[in-house]
Design an enzyme around this catalytic site. Structure first.
Site, PDB file in Angstrom:
ATOM      1  N   ILE A 285      13.962 -14.933 -28.512  1.00 39.60           N
ATOM      2  CA  ILE A 285      14.014 -14.479 -29.311  1.00 39.60           C
ATOM      3  C   ILE A 285      15.947 -14.942 -29.897  1.00 39.60           C
ATOM      4  O   ILE A 285      16.045 -15.269 -29.712  1.00 39.60           O
ATOM      5  CB  ILE A 285      13.769 -13.436 -29.474  1.00 39.60           C
ATOM      6  CG1 ILE A 285      12.982 -13.022 -28.473  1.00 39.60           C
ATOM      7  CG2 ILE A 285      14.431 -12.169 -30.641  1.00 39.60           C
ATOM      8  CD1 ILE A 285      12.997 -11.154 -27.618  1.00 39.60           C
ATOM      9  N   CYS A 286      15.625 -14.807 -31.221  1.00 40.83           N
ATOM     10  CA  CYS A 286      17.054 -15.199 -32.700  1.00 40.83           C
ATOM     11  C   CYS A 286      17.053 -13.958 -33.567  1.00 40.83           C
ATOM     12  O   CYS A 286      16.076 -13.442 -33.261  1.00 40.83           O
ATOM     13  CB  CYS A 286      17.154 -16.697 -32.659  1.00 40.83           C
ATOM     14  SG  CYS A 286      16.319 -17.124 -33.813  1.00 40.83           S
ATOM     15  N   GLY A 287      17.595 -15.290 -34.095  1.00 39.95           N
ATOM     16  CA  GLY A 287      17.904 -13.792 -35.442  1.00 39.95           C
ATOM     17  C   GLY A 287      16.296 -14.363 -36.458  1.00 39.95           C
ATOM     18  O   GLY A 287      16.013 -12.535 -36.955  1.00 39.95           O
TER      19      GLY A 287
END
Ligand code: RB5
Length: 152
Positions: free
Chosen positions: A67-69
């Site tokens: 998960i990132c932005g």
């Protein structure tokens, strides 16, 4: 039952923690490689590396959640690793096809895009599906051929 390696950059610590607890509650074994603080500025490529190295070390027995932005950066990085097939899934159909068409082993989310409840629903669908040999097998094999041609 599959086990999962999960990681995020500092744009996604809250969602990563929520999804870790969710996977554990579903009965999966989960290894969390961080990051654990919004003050941790480790860039997303290094988080993707932590997760993918663990999957490769497990001889692909483990799957991944990154998960990132946006989900885009971690997916791009994960797909640079041999034998990793990662995709961003912000809808149910994509999650189904990542599992059943692409034999995906890393699902990616963007914490600045998707809410926790939808992410849980999509993740539950993904982890419940297993790729089966058939129509898609030669296409997935062709991904492996591209790796052999293009990755050292
Ligand atoms: C923030 O570093 C942002 O660029 C990252 O979380 C991600 O969205 C990149 O694709």
């Amino acid at each position: 039952m599959k086990s999962y390696v999960i990681g995020c950059d500092n744009a996604a610590v809250g969602l990563k923690n929520t999804l870790r607890e969710f996977l554990v509650a579903l009965g999966y074994s989960v290894e969390d490689v961080g990051c654990d603080s919004t003050d941790d500025s480790t860039a997303y490529p290094y988080i993707a590396k932590r997760v993918c190295d663990k999957i490769i070390e497990s001889n692909y027995e483990k799957n991944g959640l990154l998960i990132c932005g946006t989900g885009l950066g971690v997916a791009m990085c994960a797909n640079k690793f041999k034998g990793i097939r990662a995709g961003v899934c912000h809808d149910s159909f994509s999650a189904e096809r990542l599992a059943l068409s692409n034999n995906g082993n890393v699902i990616c989310f963007g914490a600045r895009i998707i809410g926790a409840e939808l992410a849980k629903k999509i993740l539950k669908e993904f982890v419940g599906l297993t790729f089966k040999d058939g129509f898609s097998t030669p296409k997935v094999a062709a991904i492996g051929e591209l790796e052999l041609e293009n990755l050292k």
